[in-house]
Design a protein around this motif. Structure first.
Motif, PDB file in Angstrom:
ATOM      1  N   THR A   2      -5.955  -4.598   1.153  1.00  0.00           N
ATOM      2  CA  THR A   2      -5.224  -5.326   0.112  1.00  0.00           C
ATOM      3  C   THR A   2      -5.636  -6.787   0.153  1.00  0.00           C
ATOM      4  O   THR A   2      -5.867  -7.333   1.242  1.00  0.00           O
ATOM      5  N   VAL A   3      -5.755  -7.405  -1.029  1.00  0.00           N
ATOM      6  CA  VAL A   3      -6.096  -8.818  -1.113  1.00  0.00           C
ATOM      7  C   VAL A   3      -4.973  -9.561  -1.821  1.00  0.00           C
ATOM      8  O   VAL A   3      -4.525  -9.125  -2.884  1.00  0.00           O
ATOM      9  N   GLN A   4      -4.508 -10.647  -1.207  1.00  0.00           N
ATOM     10  CA  GLN A   4      -3.547 -11.510  -1.897  1.00  0.00           C
ATOM     11  C   GLN A   4      -4.143 -12.907  -1.959  1.00  0.00           C
ATOM     12  O   GLN A   4      -4.652 -13.410  -0.948  1.00  0.00           O
ATOM     13  N   ILE A   5      -4.112 -13.509  -3.142  1.00  0.00           N
ATOM     14  CA  ILE A   5      -4.725 -14.828  -3.333  1.00  0.00           C
ATOM     15  C   ILE A   5      -3.637 -15.841  -3.678  1.00  0.00           C
ATOM     16  O   ILE A   5      -2.891 -15.635  -4.643  1.00  0.00           O
ATOM     17  N   ALA A 182      -2.007  -3.206  12.239  1.00  0.00           N
ATOM     18  CA  ALA A 182      -2.277  -4.040  11.061  1.00  0.00           C
ATOM     19  C   ALA A 182      -3.216  -5.171  11.446  1.00  0.00           C
ATOM     20  O   ALA A 182      -3.133  -5.712  12.560  1.00  0.00           O
ATOM     21  N   VAL A 183      -4.128  -5.488  10.518  1.00  0.00           N
ATOM     22  CA  VAL A 183      -5.027  -6.634  10.674  1.00  0.00           C
ATOM     23  C   VAL A 183      -4.864  -7.507   9.440  1.00  0.00           C
ATOM     24  O   VAL A 183      -4.953  -7.002   8.304  1.00  0.00           O
ATOM     25  N   ALA A 195     -18.587 -15.688   2.878  1.00  0.00           N
ATOM     26  CA  ALA A 195     -18.250 -14.788   3.990  1.00  0.00           C
ATOM     27  C   ALA A 195     -17.218 -13.761   3.547  1.00  0.00           C
ATOM     28  O   ALA A 195     -17.335 -12.568   3.855  1.00  0.00           O
ATOM     29  N   VAL A 196     -16.220 -14.213   2.809  1.00  0.00           N
ATOM     30  CA  VAL A 196     -15.179 -13.291   2.323  1.00  0.00           C
ATOM     31  C   VAL A 196     -15.792 -12.250   1.395  1.00  0.00           C
ATOM     32  O   VAL A 196     -15.540 -11.046   1.532  1.00  0.00           O
ATOM     33  N   ALA A 197     -16.628 -12.710   0.485  1.00  0.00           N
ATOM     34  CA  ALA A 197     -17.259 -11.778  -0.471  1.00  0.00           C
ATOM     35  C   ALA A 197     -18.132 -10.769   0.264  1.00  0.00           C
ATOM     36  O   ALA A 197     -18.091  -9.557  -0.021  1.00  0.00           O
ATOM     37  N   LEU A 220      -5.234  -6.526   5.514  1.00  0.00           N
ATOM     38  CA  LEU A 220      -4.796  -7.440   4.470  1.00  0.00           C
ATOM     39  C   LEU A 220      -5.696  -8.678   4.495  1.00  0.00           C
ATOM     40  O   LEU A 220      -5.971  -9.216   5.575  1.00  0.00           O
ATOM     41  N   TRP A 221      -6.157  -9.085   3.321  1.00  0.00           N
ATOM     42  CA  TRP A 221      -6.911 -10.336   3.197  1.00  0.00           C
ATOM     43  C   TRP A 221      -6.008 -11.329   2.497  1.00  0.00           C
ATOM     44  O   TRP A 221      -5.646 -11.124   1.326  1.00  0.00           O
TER      45      TRP A 221
END
Ligand SMILES: O=C(O)[C@H](O)[C@@H](O)[C@H](O)[C@H](O)COP(=O)(O)O
Length: 233
Positions: A2-5, A182-183, A195-197, A220-221
């Motif tokens: 999951t990504v939250q921005i 969880a990470v 790096a994220v991409a 989770l990002w």
């Protein structure tokens, strides 16, 4: 995955602090034991720690470990442990028996002995691992092209020649990181966007070590708009 921005690094730090508070409370209630939390070094991680608020009783019933540590003297400002004490642990007067710091330089005859000593103290698994990410997509002290990426037996290893100073470090290895329930990757800044991409695109671990870490139940990002700026829309 999951990504939250969040819109900026302050909002990100506040959001992660809130999530962390909720998660710690949830683990305490659901398991009836102290959560086993792995902290990370780095600027955004310390900003998260600074945002944490009470109740103090919640935070005193957590066991704190580290994903990596700079292998320097215990009183060196470069120590992730020292920075975490200044940002949070001291403020809430966390009992020493709850703080499981990695050995400092000089405590053991070698980094390998220090790594083995810490490995012997680790629980079977962790409820949550927090990870910062470097511009080269390193996590903890697992760096692109370094031999520690291939370590599948040892749970803690020494690192020499870290491209991010200081050069000597201790780090958890992939088998330990990937045994966590969880990470959460916590990443801010334009300098991390590539790096994220790369990590989220599933680049080879040799090139993007962050791509090699997954939680058993949750990955989770947690990003700001800058570090997310190279993600496909
Ligand atoms: O000991 C360390 O240096 C950290 O554990 C390292 O893995 C850090 O989390 C990343 O380099 C991101 O650091 P920043 O958030 O400061 O960029």
């Amino acid at each position: 995955m999951t990504v939250q921005i969040l819109e900026d690094r302050d909002a990100l730090a506040r959001a992660v602090a809130h999530r962390l508070t909720e998660r710690v409370d949830e683990v305490q209630r659901s398991t009836g034991r102290r959560p086993r939390l792995v902290l990370t070094g780095g600027t955004i991680a310390n900003e998260v720690l600074r945002q944490l608020i009470g109740p103090v009783s919640l935070w005193r019933e957590v066991d704190y470990y580290w994903g990596d540590e700079r292998y320097v003297a215990a009183d060196d400002d470069d120590r992730n442990e020292k920075q975490a004490r200044e940002a949070f642990l001291t403020r809430f007067e966390i009992p020493e028996e709850r703080i499981h710091a990695m050995p400092a330089a000089g405590e053991y005859a070698s980094k390998d002995e220090a790594a083995d000593a810490y490995a012997a103290r680790l629980p079977d698994s962790f409820d949550l691992v927090l990870l910062g990410v470097g511009p080269d997509a390193h996590v903890a002290s697992l760096f692109p092209g370094f031999p520690q990426l291939g370590e599948q037996q040892r749970r803690v290893v020494g690192v020499d020649g870290s491209p991010k100073p200081p050069p000597e470090r201790l780090s958890l290895t992939y088998p330990v990181l990937n045994s966590a329930t969880a990470v959460w990757f916590v990443v801010a800044g334009e300098d991390k966007a590539a790096a994220v991409a790369a990590a989220l695109a599933g680049s080879p671990v040799e090139d993007a070590p962050a791509a090699g870490v997954r939680g058993v139940d949750e990955t989770l990002w947690l990003l700001d708009t800058d570090s997310a700026s190279r993600l496909p829309r």
